[in-house]
Scaffold this motif. Sequence first.
Motif, PDB file in Angstrom:
ATOM      1  N   VAL A 205       4.021   8.806   5.335  1.00  0.00           N
ATOM      2  CA  VAL A 205       2.721   8.577   5.973  1.00  0.00           C
ATOM      3  C   VAL A 205       1.748   7.933   4.980  1.00  0.00           C
ATOM      4  N   GLU A 206       1.758   8.397   3.740  1.00  0.00           N
ATOM      5  CA  GLU A 206       0.854   7.848   2.728  1.00  0.00           C
ATOM      6  C   GLU A 206       1.134   6.365   2.493  1.00  0.00           C
ATOM      7  N   ARG A 207       2.413   6.008   2.472  1.00  0.00           N
ATOM      8  CA  ARG A 207       2.768   4.586   2.309  1.00  0.00           C
ATOM      9  C   ARG A 207       2.277   3.777   3.515  1.00  0.00           C
ATOM     10  N   GLU A 208       2.445   4.317   4.723  1.00  0.00           N
ATOM     11  CA  GLU A 208       2.015   3.594   5.920  1.00  0.00           C
ATOM     12  C   GLU A 208       0.509   3.417   5.940  1.00  0.00           C
ATOM     13  N   LYS A 209      -0.223   4.412   5.441  1.00  0.00           N
ATOM     14  CA  LYS A 209      -1.684   4.284   5.347  1.00  0.00           C
ATOM     15  C   LYS A 209      -2.060   3.111   4.453  1.00  0.00           C
ATOM     16  N   LYS A 210      -1.372   3.003   3.318  1.00  0.00           N
ATOM     17  CA  LYS A 210      -1.653   1.902   2.393  1.00  0.00           C
ATOM     18  C   LYS A 210      -1.382   0.555   3.051  1.00  0.00           C
ATOM     19  N   ILE A 211      -0.312   0.509   3.855  1.00  0.00           N
ATOM     20  CA  ILE A 211       0.027  -0.738   4.543  1.00  0.00           C
ATOM     21  C   ILE A 211      -1.056  -1.090   5.551  1.00  0.00           C
ATOM     22  N   ARG A 212      -1.508  -0.086   6.323  1.00  0.00           N
ATOM     23  CA  ARG A 212      -2.514  -0.335   7.359  1.00  0.00           C
ATOM     24  C   ARG A 212      -3.878  -0.685   6.760  1.00  0.00           C
ATOM     25  N   GLU A 213      -4.192  -0.065   5.639  1.00  0.00           N
ATOM     26  CA  GLU A 213      -5.507  -0.303   5.022  1.00  0.00           C
ATOM     27  C   GLU A 213      -5.512  -1.527   4.117  1.00  0.00           C
ATOM     28  N   PRO A 499       2.432  -2.998   0.287  1.00  0.00           N
ATOM     29  CA  PRO A 499       3.690  -2.414  -0.191  1.00  0.00           C
ATOM     30  C   PRO A 499       4.695  -2.343   0.951  1.00  0.00           C
ATOM     31  N   PRO A 500       5.974  -2.436   0.669  1.00  0.00           N
ATOM     32  CA  PRO A 500       6.971  -2.397   1.752  1.00  0.00           C
ATOM     33  C   PRO A 500       7.093  -0.988   2.326  1.00  0.00           C
ATOM     34  N   ARG A 501       7.514  -0.917   3.580  1.00  0.00           N
ATOM     35  CA  ARG A 501       7.810   0.392   4.166  1.00  0.00           C
ATOM     36  C   ARG A 501       9.029   0.975   3.467  1.00  0.00           C
ATOM     37  N   TYR A 502       9.136   2.297   3.554  1.00  0.00           N
ATOM     38  CA  TYR A 502      10.298   2.951   2.981  1.00  0.00           C
ATOM     39  C   TYR A 502      11.542   2.632   3.802  1.00  0.00           C
ATOM     40  N   SER A 503      12.635   2.411   3.117  1.00  0.00           N
ATOM     41  CA  SER A 503      13.968   2.431   3.722  1.00  0.00           C
ATOM     42  C   SER A 503      14.580   3.770   3.317  1.00  0.00           C
ATOM     43  N   PHE A 671      -4.711   5.688  19.118  1.00  0.00           N
ATOM     44  CA  PHE A 671      -5.793   4.712  19.226  1.00  0.00           C
ATOM     45  C   PHE A 671      -6.746   4.841  18.047  1.00  0.00           C
ATOM     46  N   GLU A 672      -7.221   3.695  17.576  1.00  0.00           N
ATOM     47  CA  GLU A 672      -8.232   3.657  16.534  1.00  0.00           C
ATOM     48  C   GLU A 672      -9.612   3.692  17.197  1.00  0.00           C
ATOM     49  N   PRO A 673     -10.635   4.224  16.496  1.00  0.00           N
ATOM     50  CA  PRO A 673     -11.986   4.266  17.088  1.00  0.00           C
ATOM     51  C   PRO A 673     -12.475   2.903  17.578  1.00  0.00           C
TER      52      PRO A 673
END
Length: 840
Positions: A205-213, A499-503, A671-673
Amino acid sequence: MTKKLIIAEKPSVAADIAKALGGFTKHDDYFESETYILSSAIGHLLELSCPEEFEVKRGKWSFAHLPVIPPHFALSPIEKTEARLKLLTKLIKRKDVGGLVNACDAGREGELIFNYIAQHTKSGKPVQRLWLQSMTQGAIRDGFAHLRAGHELQGLGDAAVCRSESDWLVGINGTRAMTAFNSKTGGFHLTTVGRVQTPTLAIVVEREKKIREFKPRSYWEVEAEFAARAGSYTGKWFDEGYKGKEDDEHARADRLWEEKRAEAIRAATQGKPGVASEETKPENRLSPLLFDLTSLQREANARFGFSAKTTLSLAQALYEKHKVLTYPRTDSRCLPEDYLPTVKETLTVLTGQGAGKGHDEVLLARYSPFAHQILARNWVLPNKRIFNNTKISDHFAIIPTPQAPKHLNEMEQKLYDFVVRRFLSVFFPAAEYLVTTRITRVESHPFKTEGKVLVNPGWLAVHGKESQEGDEGNLVAVAKDEKVKAEEVTVKANTTKPPPRYSEATLLSAMEGAGKMVDDEELKAAMAGRGLGTPATRAQIIENLIGEQYIHREGRELIPTAKAFSLMTLLNGLGVTELTQPELTGDWEWKLGRIEKGEFTRQEFMREIAEMTRHIVERAKTFEADTIPGDFGVLTAPCPRCGGEIRETYKKFQCGACDYALWKIVAGRQFEPAEIDTLLTEKQIGPLTGFRNKMGRSFTAAIKLNDNMEPEFDFGQDKAGDESAEPVDFSGQDSLGTCPKCAAPVFEHGTAYVCEKSVGPAKSCDFRSGKIILQQPVDAAQMKKLLADGKTDLLKEFVSNRTRRKFSAYLVTAGGKVGFEFEKKAPAAKKLAAKKPAKA
């Protein structure tokens, strides 16, 4: 005459033991000889349960009955294997059985399986331990000649029980507490947590947050094509004063953050003379270490796309069924110091000599030249990098056994070959390179060119890399301080990437190295060599996260779901960091290791776990769904019913003045705000990607508010054949082009681009193309290009429904329909390869 009862972990192992020891008569589910009775479990036969007097039969998911921390645990038979448990109980209680031999797998789980059986049957008979690292006939006979006293493994047994009981306490109480919390507002929302699976999920989840942000940042590189007497070569400008990434992880010596500066360098060097100087150094590269389970899973995922679970299953079959690999559930990458004779025996078999009848000659022929070379040149010598007792715990590295392979299927053969080549390569010399670094200075600006030439393949020969394949190749020669000319200088624009998603490969590495994520130096030192889970359990942890819909596996990427983000919000809001941070669970694994060595007590460990369990439940009892702390704000749009203020909470976007609310997660998408603001303001939004149906398939849809201001999916479909359907008014739109089927105008309509004649009651054409195709947005500009030219630009974000992998393609029109045309790829050119001078 008394006999000993041997209990193996699986029936196949029992059959191997019977064959190795000889003299047995087979009965239905056991063997018997003059000195032994031999049978097996079928994996785990018993599981922990709460004793009846402490378990709540009704309402066990409510806070009223939590936490459940019994003073002791009961063991319950696993229903599907209960018949085998009854057989073993009967055999243990035979009057002629004077002792037991634990022949379960050599490790924590094998110890637990046997100890639970002995505990359940209340056997007080003496126990001996068979400790096998290999399943060959010779290894089995040798193991029985050196049986260990059962009490020698007391620490391992205590650690096994601690692992089992702590998982039960945290899993049962944590899951019931979080499920009770999420179900307060109605329904039953199963929310599983675990002492290893949840911190693992937190990493994803932390990696995905970095990708989204992530916000892309533009940068520029300057490349020059230099003309020398012997030909041409390429160099890249770099900053000689660069001292590392410092605060910017995207910084590089050859990156410029200002286009003006890049253009200034180009202008200053274009067509100008320069002076080249270079330095050549030898470089040696040792072979990788032997495989442990995690490194094997990681590299098999990267090489073959095998999941961690698949790799473990194949390795287990090669060990247990085929007897051609050593015990796979290991965290060691070294061999015992007295293992040199066995290694030489294995190498002899790999040459094809003494391999026995029926072996796979084709497979052994691949290894024969290398095995012969190792033996002939006496390369098997004492070497702490390979043979090191201090780096072995219960098991040693995964290597081939002195048993020739027979009848391996394709996947087994791939993994066996992978392990054998790693085994052979570790005895070969280092690969030798010559690395040339050339600096070309033009008007005081330095350009770097690097070349790498393979001089001696060494261990790379085992992998078929005897040339410079994959290397950067030779550079054209230049004399010392030769003057060259910067014939063409190019500024290349680029952007930083998230950063790439985890495999599975990279997530296994993150789990294994969880201790490296810890800031506390003392704890980091204590956790050295420990991580999340064990080599034997990490694959199943990943599978569990996928099974619980916390993660989706798409191609080789692992993508956390909205449910995963919601769980992290809940746990962090509750302040239950025990379940989200790798420090604690890594520390638990370290303590289990100390228990195995007798350095920490089972009682102290379980006291800590019980305290943590109480804390988790008490925190969950303290909050309501709308009081969970988090990074929540107020929406810009007012409530569509009363005009009140709408606030984001843990589960909803809730009006503070009336009961109007919108769920944050719909069809697996959160959903995002900003999206809800758009929906409330414009009464529709989309089409949006990321929704998933009950089968886990992704889909795209727009969202509209109905007359009651409730959200509904809008797929942009007309009611085919519905004579009452109203005509669609396109008078306020500009046409994007003409329909490739009937030449009528094409317009935007809902989630698609449609022919004017394909909608309404009098439809006479069926041309329609989605605004999102296989998760690739198709904007109006690309649709205009498609309708005008019959082909879009190259689009790079399509995702295959079948393989879940991204691919690039052009959209084209053919026969009035939209299809794909794939990019024709030119043969890959070697980077910085020599360029021959043009012929006169």
